[in-house]
Scaffold this active site. Sequence first.
Site, PDB file in Angstrom:
ATOM      1  N   HIS A  51      14.844   3.971  -0.483  1.00 29.96           N
ATOM      2  CA  HIS A  51      13.775   3.528  -2.214  1.00 29.96           C
ATOM      3  C   HIS A  51      13.240   2.577  -2.075  1.00 29.96           C
ATOM      4  O   HIS A  51      12.091   2.320  -2.303  1.00 29.96           O
ATOM      5  CB  HIS A  51      14.349   4.490  -2.987  1.00 29.96           C
ATOM      6  CG  HIS A  51      13.764   4.662  -4.360  1.00 29.96           C
ATOM      7  ND1 HIS A  51      12.347   5.175  -4.615  1.00 29.96           N
ATOM      8  CD2 HIS A  51      14.476   3.809  -4.942  1.00 29.96           C
ATOM      9  CE1 HIS A  51      12.324   4.347  -5.961  1.00 29.96           C
ATOM     10  NE2 HIS A  51      13.025   4.127  -6.439  1.00 29.96           N
TER      11      HIS A  51
ATOM     12  N   GLU B 174      20.747  -1.555 -13.003  1.00 28.67           N
ATOM     13  CA  GLU B 174      21.175  -0.029 -14.247  1.00 28.67           C
ATOM     14  C   GLU B 174      22.445   0.458 -12.741  1.00 28.67           C
ATOM     15  O   GLU B 174      22.993   1.482 -13.303  1.00 28.67           O
ATOM     16  CB  GLU B 174      20.080   0.820 -13.103  1.00 28.67           C
ATOM     17  CG  GLU B 174      20.373   1.945 -14.489  1.00 28.67           C
ATOM     18  CD  GLU B 174      19.181   2.550 -13.942  1.00 28.67           C
ATOM     19  OE1 GLU B 174      18.231   2.288 -14.171  1.00 28.67           O
ATOM     20  OE2 GLU B 174      18.964   3.638 -14.662  1.00 28.67           O
ATOM     21  N   ASP B 175      22.053   0.810 -11.914  1.00 26.22           N
ATOM     22  CA  ASP B 175      22.619   2.014 -11.117  1.00 26.22           C
ATOM     23  C   ASP B 175      24.073   1.263 -10.122  1.00 26.22           C
ATOM     24  O   ASP B 175      25.080   1.838  -8.818  1.00 26.22           O
ATOM     25  CB  ASP B 175      22.425   2.508  -9.597  1.00 26.22           C
ATOM     26  CG  ASP B 175      21.361   3.115 -10.733  1.00 26.22           C
ATOM     27  OD1 ASP B 175      21.115   3.823 -11.662  1.00 26.22           O
ATOM     28  OD2 ASP B 175      20.310   3.590  -9.344  1.00 26.22           O
TER      29      ASP B 175
ATOM     30  N   ASP C 270       7.054   2.337  -8.570  1.00 25.50           N
ATOM     31  CA  ASP C 270       8.985   3.365  -8.556  1.00 25.50           C
ATOM     32  C   ASP C 270       8.400   4.263  -8.971  1.00 25.50           C
ATOM     33  O   ASP C 270       8.331   5.987  -8.563  1.00 25.50           O
ATOM     34  CB  ASP C 270       9.126   3.214  -9.289  1.00 25.50           C
ATOM     35  CG  ASP C 270      10.816   2.898  -9.552  1.00 25.50           C
ATOM     36  OD1 ASP C 270      11.378   3.806  -8.597  1.00 25.50           O
ATOM     37  OD2 ASP C 270      11.288   3.397 -10.629  1.00 25.50           O
TER      38      ASP C 270
ATOM     39  N   ASP D 149     -17.770  21.331  -2.202  1.00 27.48           N
ATOM     40  CA  ASP D 149     -18.977  20.315  -1.122  1.00 27.48           C
ATOM     41  C   ASP D 149     -19.283  19.267  -2.519  1.00 27.48           C
ATOM     42  O   ASP D 149     -20.360  17.739  -1.558  1.00 27.48           O
ATOM     43  CB  ASP D 149     -19.883  20.698  -0.748  1.00 27.48           C
ATOM     44  CG  ASP D 149     -21.063  21.509  -1.770  1.00 27.48           C
ATOM     45  OD1 ASP D 149     -20.322  21.470  -3.152  1.00 27.48           O
ATOM     46  OD2 ASP D 149     -21.857  21.823  -1.367  1.00 27.48           O
TER      47      ASP D 149
ATOM     48  N   HIS E 218      15.060  -3.795  -7.897  1.00 28.43           N
ATOM     49  CA  HIS E 218      14.598  -2.548  -9.240  1.00 28.43           C
ATOM     50  C   HIS E 218      15.272  -1.943  -9.435  1.00 28.43           C
ATOM     51  O   HIS E 218      15.806  -1.518 -10.695  1.00 28.43           O
ATOM     52  CB  HIS E 218      13.906  -1.827  -9.298  1.00 28.43           C
ATOM     53  CG  HIS E 218      13.361  -0.487  -8.463  1.00 28.43           C
ATOM     54  ND1 HIS E 218      13.419  -0.448  -7.645  1.00 28.43           N
ATOM     55  CD2 HIS E 218      13.512   0.959  -8.909  1.00 28.43           C
ATOM     56  CE1 HIS E 218      13.297   1.079  -6.937  1.00 28.43           C
ATOM     57  NE2 HIS E 218      14.077   1.524  -8.315  1.00 28.43           N
TER      58      HIS E 218
HETATM   59 MN    MN Z   1      13.259   3.364  -8.595  1.00 26.53          MN
END
Ligand code: MN
Length: 746
Positions: free
Chosen positions: A76, A105-106, A168, A288, A101
């Site tokens: 990702h 946070e994770d 993202d 068209d 990024h």
């Molecule tokens: Mn992300």
Amino acid sequence: MANGKAISDKQVLSSKNTVELEQEKQEILKRYRVLLKSCKPNLEKDDKKLIRIAFNTALEAHQGMRRRNGEPYIFHPLAVAQIVAEEMSLGTTSVVGALLHDTVEDTNITLEDIESRFGKTIARIIDGLTKISGVFDHGSTSIQAENFRKMLLTLSDDVRVILIKLADRLHNMRTLHFMPRDKQLKIASETSFLYAPLAHRLGFYAIKTELDDLALKYTEPEIYEDIVNKLQATKKERDKFIQDFTKPLIDEFRKQGIKFEIKGRPKSIHSIWNKMKRQHVPFEEVYDLFAIRIILDTAPENEKSECWRAYSIVTDFFVPNPDRLRDWISTPKANGYESLHTTVMSDTGKWVEVQIRTRRMDEIAEKGYAAHWKYKESSNESALDEWLNRIRELLENPDSNALDFIDDFKLNLFAEEIFVFTPKGELKTLPAGSTALDFAFDIHSDIGSHCIGAKVNHKLVPISHQLSSGDQVEIITSAKQYPKEDWLAFVVTAKAKAKIKAAVKEHRRKVSDEGKEIFNRKLRQMKTAESAVNMNNILLYYKVNSNAELFYRIAMGVIDLADLNKAINYDSKSRKAHQKGEGISLEEIVKQVRGNADALVIGENLEKIDYKLSPCCNPIPGDDVFGFITINEGIKIHRTNCPNAIQLMSNYAYRIVKAKWTGAKQISFLAGIRLTGADDVGVVSNITKVISSELKVNMRSISIDSHDGLFDGTIMLFVHDTKHLNTLIKKLSQLKGIMSVSRIDN
Ligand code: MN
């Protein structure tokens, strides 16, 4: 996977064997090399090193984490970095930001780790991204006005935050099929509400189109599938048409030795669907529609003349529609878009849009502002700066309430633009609907503040005059002029609104200061010391809720200080005596209303509770209403669709009480209606006849303006409830010569 990043989404899948894990490792490295290649044209040695450290940091941090589809999580951030480098043409800082990024946070990585390894700038970007993610992606409700504001605060700090966030979001949309349905819907609608318009405004046209298409895919899956299939089925036919259409052009371009490329592609799925909806036509009538794009390879100094030369060739072969010539080369759009558009009649009798532009313009059109930075010498960055400045101005105004803010902002974001000129021929871009006053504020806030009128194309017009593209505007000012509150009704630009609001407040403050002088002078005359006065008594006596308001009213002459002595001595004792038989206090009302019943019932405890029907919307029984607890006037009843309702509810939710009508009494309520029609002899007497004789309704006022054989009238009258009013409106609209009858707020 910004959304739904709960831990469970990322649990390690232990089912992979060593061969598979080895293959995965190879794939990760392969993708990393592709990324480096995409960064290449502007990559220095140090840059390469920085990207490698970022990649390793992210790889290690996300080690063992997987996306919902089972892929290693690092795919990702790699994909987001790839979009940033390749589709947005951004530089190393943004690529590094994209790779990192999701780390803070994770994962266990902290902002301090990022700062010590990558420096302050990157750390600030990651901090912004983490905050935005917290605000948007994990909130249970949709975007709140206040959160929107917070996001833009970050945006104004470093625009790269929003660009990475956009990348993202694009990757998340591309992989949305792995998400549960409810999350798909939330993410998709947020995308079409916020991200697609942002991409558009920033000039990332290709990304905007893709986001819109993907959003449609998840919000309207059947429609999307249907259009995709039909496009597929008609592809051959379309290709043949494009070939036939472009053949003579290609021959001629070659003959003249012009270097070019011709592309023909159908409109996006989203825009086909929009057209079907807007014009109520089936797919067959819009499929068209496509644009032929002619991209010229030319030296920078010849761009304009080459484009017009190509235009001349196209119109030698096909007849152009004179109304559909758009010259975005001489005056580029505010988002930087440059191109020459014409619509011509093909041999088969179909209109075809032809877009003519150079390679540089094409890249800007597809990739937006970032592409400008690649073409620095001829870039036009001022428009982006201007946009960011407008946002910053809004953000800097501390009183702008969140709802106003989102309205102003959305208006500026979505509105079409107009182009107008100063007397010296300088071009200004304003949102459609802008008035002479907006123009004045756009030039300078001093000019706006002192504006008394304008000359548009040499004709004198009022400051509320709406401008059109191509107008030449000269502002007339007077030193005596100052901003008035009612100006807010006709300005549309955020800048003008913010300045007027601030000035009105400032003006009130000054007047209020004068009032204070008068008040103090009066005290001195009465030989009373300021300190001996209980201001609270005075406020209660004059029924105002603050000192500032009291002084303002004194200065304006609304409050006369003749009975100041009485006011000073208006203590609790005299208050009680005064109040006797006058109803109950506000606190008691609130207690009573909030305490027992679930809603205030209007018409029932009329005597007990001090309420008024608000004159701003004139509610009548049958209307949806709510009560608003005021300081001095008891409860005011407003219609829920009152123009002030949103503002009251968002700012003073605690003072709102539910209210409903009781049908018991036959009381009359004031309501207003507006009529238009042909100015026939006798029409007025017919109207009044219906109102007073047939329906026995009492009129309070009637005013009718007529001009050029038409009339426009307003009638204020007393009715029992909405049913009564609707009967009246129906009766009136059946009268001969009446064109429209509608209820008005006041
Ligand atoms: Mn992300």
